[in-house]
Design a protein around this motif. Structure first.
Motif, PDB file in Angstrom:
ATOM      1  N   ILE A 178      17.744  -2.615  -9.088  1.00 27.64           N
ATOM      2  CA  ILE A 178      17.532  -2.853 -10.525  1.00 27.64           C
ATOM      3  C   ILE A 178      16.097  -2.501 -10.928  1.00 27.64           C
ATOM      4  CG2 ILE A 178      19.378  -4.545 -10.855  1.00 27.64           C
ATOM      5  CD1 ILE A 178      17.212  -6.753 -10.672  1.00 27.64           C
ATOM      6  N   GLY A 179      15.525  -1.513 -10.230  1.00 28.41           N
ATOM      7  CA  GLY A 179      14.214  -1.012 -10.642  1.00 28.41           C
ATOM      8  C   GLY A 179      13.057  -1.405  -9.754  1.00 28.41           C
ATOM      9  N   GLY A 180      13.338  -2.058  -8.636  1.00 30.71           N
ATOM     10  CA  GLY A 180      12.269  -2.396  -7.700  1.00 30.71           C
ATOM     11  C   GLY A 180      11.782  -1.170  -6.948  1.00 30.71           C
ATOM     12  N   SER A 181      10.624  -1.301  -6.306  1.00 32.48           N
ATOM     13  CA  SER A 181      10.055  -0.179  -5.573  1.00 32.48           C
ATOM     14  C   SER A 181      10.323  -0.308  -4.087  1.00 32.48           C
ATOM     15  CB  SER A 181       8.539  -0.114  -5.800  1.00 32.48           C
ATOM     16  OG  SER A 181       7.941   0.870  -4.979  1.00 32.48           O
ATOM     17  N   LEU A 182      10.652   0.785  -3.453  1.00 31.93           N
ATOM     18  CA  LEU A 182      10.696   0.807  -1.994  1.00 31.93           C
ATOM     19  C   LEU A 182       9.306   0.465  -1.470  1.00 31.93           C
ATOM     20  CD1 LEU A 182      12.751   4.102  -1.506  1.00 31.93           C
ATOM     21  CD2 LEU A 182      13.545   1.765  -1.056  1.00 31.93           C
ATOM     22  N   GLY A 183       9.252  -0.315  -0.409  1.00 36.10           N
ATOM     23  CA  GLY A 183       7.963  -0.675   0.180  1.00 36.10           C
ATOM     24  C   GLY A 183       7.313  -1.894  -0.417  1.00 36.10           C
ATOM     25  N   ARG A 184       7.861  -2.455  -1.523  1.00 42.73           N
ATOM     26  CA  ARG A 184       7.204  -3.602  -2.165  1.00 42.73           C
ATOM     27  C   ARG A 184       7.328  -4.875  -1.333  1.00 42.73           C
ATOM     28  NH1 ARG A 184       5.073  -7.385  -2.998  1.00 42.73           N
ATOM     29  NH2 ARG A 184       4.480  -8.493  -4.910  1.00 42.73           N
ATOM     30  N   THR A 185       8.489  -5.087  -0.689  1.00 44.08           N
ATOM     31  CA  THR A 185       8.720  -6.338   0.035  1.00 44.08           C
ATOM     32  C   THR A 185       7.676  -6.581   1.112  1.00 44.08           C
ATOM     33  OG1 THR A 185      11.092  -6.129  -0.359  1.00 44.08           O
ATOM     34  CG2 THR A 185      10.417  -7.652   1.366  1.00 44.08           C
ATOM     35  N   HIS A 186       7.303  -5.537   1.829  1.00 44.01           N
ATOM     36  CA  HIS A 186       6.359  -5.713   2.947  1.00 44.01           C
ATOM     37  C   HIS A 186       4.936  -5.252   2.605  1.00 44.01           C
ATOM     38  CE1 HIS A 186       8.011  -1.501   3.840  1.00 44.01           C
ATOM     39  NE2 HIS A 186       6.745  -1.308   3.539  1.00 44.01           N
ATOM     40  N   ALA A 187       4.678  -4.940   1.337  1.00 41.73           N
ATOM     41  CA  ALA A 187       3.405  -4.314   0.954  1.00 41.73           C
ATOM     42  C   ALA A 187       2.178  -5.155   1.294  1.00 41.73           C
ATOM     43  CB  ALA A 187       3.409  -3.991  -0.539  1.00 41.73           C
ATOM     44  N   THR A 188       2.238  -6.465   1.034  1.00 51.44           N
ATOM     45  CA  THR A 188       1.072  -7.316   1.319  1.00 51.44           C
ATOM     46  C   THR A 188       0.788  -7.339   2.812  1.00 51.44           C
ATOM     47  OG1 THR A 188       1.603  -8.701  -0.601  1.00 51.44           O
ATOM     48  CG2 THR A 188       0.041  -9.594   0.998  1.00 51.44           C
ATOM     49  N   GLY A 189       1.835  -7.525   3.619  1.00 51.79           N
ATOM     50  CA  GLY A 189       1.657  -7.557   5.067  1.00 51.79           C
ATOM     51  C   GLY A 189       1.191  -6.230   5.626  1.00 51.79           C
ATOM     52  N   LEU A 190       1.754  -5.132   5.134  1.00 46.40           N
ATOM     53  CA  LEU A 190       1.333  -3.816   5.602  1.00 46.40           C
ATOM     54  C   LEU A 190      -0.110  -3.547   5.211  1.00 46.40           C
ATOM     55  CD1 LEU A 190       1.999  -1.096   6.916  1.00 46.40           C
ATOM     56  CD2 LEU A 190       2.899  -0.314   4.696  1.00 46.40           C
ATOM     57  N   GLY A 191      -0.485  -3.975   4.008  1.00 40.61           N
ATOM     58  CA  GLY A 191      -1.868  -3.801   3.565  1.00 40.61           C
ATOM     59  C   GLY A 191      -2.844  -4.557   4.451  1.00 40.61           C
ATOM     60  N   ILE A 192      -2.469  -5.762   4.869  1.00 41.50           N
ATOM     61  CA  ILE A 192      -3.329  -6.541   5.770  1.00 41.50           C
ATOM     62  C   ILE A 192      -3.457  -5.829   7.115  1.00 41.50           C
ATOM     63  CG2 ILE A 192      -3.532  -8.725   7.046  1.00 41.50           C
ATOM     64  CD1 ILE A 192      -2.059 -10.030   4.611  1.00 41.50           C
ATOM     65  N   ALA A 193      -2.341  -5.284   7.612  1.00 45.79           N
ATOM     66  CA  ALA A 193      -2.366  -4.545   8.873  1.00 45.79           C
ATOM     67  C   ALA A 193      -3.261  -3.313   8.763  1.00 45.79           C
ATOM     68  CB  ALA A 193      -0.947  -4.152   9.277  1.00 45.79           C
ATOM     69  N   TYR A 194      -3.159  -2.583   7.652  1.00 47.04           N
ATOM     70  CA  TYR A 194      -4.037  -1.436   7.425  1.00 47.04           C
ATOM     71  C   TYR A 194      -5.506  -1.869   7.432  1.00 47.04           C
ATOM     72  CZ  TYR A 194      -0.195   1.679   5.835  1.00 47.04           C
ATOM     73  OH  TYR A 194       0.923   2.472   5.746  1.00 47.04           O
ATOM     74  N   THR A 195      -5.776  -2.997   6.777  1.00 46.57           N
ATOM     75  CA  THR A 195      -7.150  -3.500   6.687  1.00 46.57           C
ATOM     76  C   THR A 195      -7.687  -3.877   8.066  1.00 46.57           C
ATOM     77  OG1 THR A 195      -6.748  -4.324   4.439  1.00 46.57           O
ATOM     78  CG2 THR A 195      -8.626  -5.259   5.630  1.00 46.57           C
ATOM     79  N   ILE A 196      -6.851  -4.531   8.862  1.00 42.76           N
ATOM     80  CA  ILE A 196      -7.262  -4.893  10.227  1.00 42.76           C
ATOM     81  C   ILE A 196      -7.571  -3.637  11.031  1.00 42.76           C
ATOM     82  CG2 ILE A 196      -6.441  -5.869  12.419  1.00 42.76           C
ATOM     83  CD1 ILE A 196      -4.895  -7.948  10.717  1.00 42.76           C
ATOM     84  N   ALA A 197      -6.693  -2.648  10.946  1.00 41.39           N
ATOM     85  CA  ALA A 197      -6.900  -1.395  11.683  1.00 41.39           C
ATOM     86  C   ALA A 197      -8.211  -0.729  11.276  1.00 41.39           C
ATOM     87  CB  ALA A 197      -5.724  -0.454  11.445  1.00 41.39           C
TER      88      ALA A 197
END
Length: 414
Positions: A178-197
């Protein structure tokens, strides 16, 4: 001692304001809020009785764009807590260059005691109550603690029916169909992982077998664990609200999720030592990710922290006094407004896609997210090194300056 989340947020802002320095006019504007709405939410419970809940929507500042911020359902929710979170959202959006201002909202309730029908009626009535101040160009809510894409779907549907037409851009974090974005569900967690890396490069630490502790293995924390596992890190301790577990040899993300779904906690997880959330923070590790609630690292336990690096997954998990103690001990802290900004970045992507009615692949979303977070990290780290500032002070300095510049150039009406 500062223990209240709002006092912490205000103290951090005041410190940066003096350092910039901000004009007193703009300082006063940003210390206050554009709007704070309190609403009564009467709903009919499944047993036939009527119960009245209290809800809020707090809007901090919209100098850079529409208000943006999550909605949380929690029995201990307070207006002061929402004020702190709304102000932090203003800084977070500004820091990562997303054209939004900060807001936050929620309902005082325990959703775990409500049926799905009660939760839906509560959500729809709350949406109706705050409708005058939200909109695709005014204020766009998103999921937060104890809310999810189903809650966002109910909000979107309620708003659309009352608005007279399909309005997907009223919320982000909704279902993809209904208009959500792919990748939104895990975006915060993935962003934290990117930041750690990104952060461990500057600490000359290797991602392979990096020992990580995650306090709060919920939607955000578990996503961090999943992506770090895939990067070769070793998650050695995790927790839920009921307590944590520790295994220095590492914990399997897949096994953790399966066990939690079956048991509702990590109690008696095989081959792991049980412990409290408090003691988990004090275990030795390379990276500590507090991803639960605010004010977890305080003056009382800051000297017991044995992590080499702290990356804030939750909003406001470190108090002002704890920040000072950690700085003296040379334990760097990657602040929440940088570390967990992935959610609002992809929320912005979702809002843009809804407006265009043109959607991106998950790969595109993740690549754009990584690019924004990497560039932001470099900017914050560069200022931190140049001016000998903590990462939090550097991030806040960049964020506040941008909001102040927007207020200044727009002027005062009338």
């Amino acid at each position: 001692m500062i223990s209240d989340a709002w006092e912490t947020a205000l103290a951090q802002f005041d410190q940066v304001s003096k350092r910039i320095p901000l004009s007193e006019d703009i300082h006063q504007v940003l210390r206050n809020f554009d709007r704070m709405l309190t609403v009564s939410i009467p709903i009919r419970m499944d047993n036939g009785f009527l119960r009245v809940f209290t809800g809020f929507r707090v809007q901090h500042n919209a100098a850079r764009g529409p208000y943006k911020g999550g909605i949380r359902y929690h029995p201990e929710l307070t207006l002061n807590n929402l004020k702190a979170l709304a102000m932090e959202m203003t800084w977070k959006c500004s820091l990562v260059g997303v054209p939004f201002g900060g807001a936050k909202g929620g309902i005082i309730c325990n959703p775990k005691t409500l049926s799905k029908g009660e939760l839906e009626r509560l959500t729809r009535r709350y949406t109706y109550a705050i409708m005058p101040i939200i909109g695709t160009e005014k204020d766009i809510p998103a999921p937060d603690v104890n809310t999810n894409e189903q809650v966002m779907a109910w909000i979107m549907d309620t708003y659309s029916i009352n608005n007279g037409y399909y309005t997907p851009g009223i919320v982000t974090g909704k279902p993809v169909n209904i208009g959500g974005s792919l990748g939104r569900t895990h975006a915060t967690g993935l962003g934290i992982a990117y930041t750690i890396a990104h952060a461990v490069k500057y600490k000359k630490m290797n991602l392979k077998n990096l020992k990580v502790i995650i306090q709060g293995y919920g939607n955000v924390g578990s996503a961090v664990g999943k992506f770090l596992n895939e990067m070769g890190c070793r998650v050695v301790a995790v927790s839920s609200s009921k307590g944590g577990i520790y295994n220095p040899r590492g914990l399997s993300h897949t096994a953790l999720i399966k066990y939690y779904k079956e048991n509702g906690s990590f109690d008696r997880f095989p081959n792991a030592e049980g412990m409290t959330n408090e003691s988990l923070l004090e275990l030795p590790c390379d990276v500590l990710v507090p991803a639960a609630m605010s004010n977890q690292i305080t003056e009382e336990n800051a000297d017991k922290i044995r992590a080499r690096l702290i990356v804030e997954g939750a909003n406001g998990p470190t108090t002002v006094e704890a920040d000072q103690r950690l700085a003296k001990r040379k334990i760097p802290v990657i602040p929440d407004i940088l570390a967990n900004a992935g959610g609002v970045v992809v929320s912005y992507f979702e809002w843009v896609q809804d407006a265009q009615r043109y959607f991106w692949s998950e790969r595109e979303v993740n690549e754009k997210l990584k690019n924004i977070l990497d560039c932001t990290y470099e900017e914050v780290h560069s200022l931190s090194q140049e001016k000998k500032l903590s990462m939090r002070t550097a991030a806040m300095t960049i964020a506040v300056k941008r909001v102040a510049a927007a207020i200044s150039v727009r002027g005062l009406y009338p």
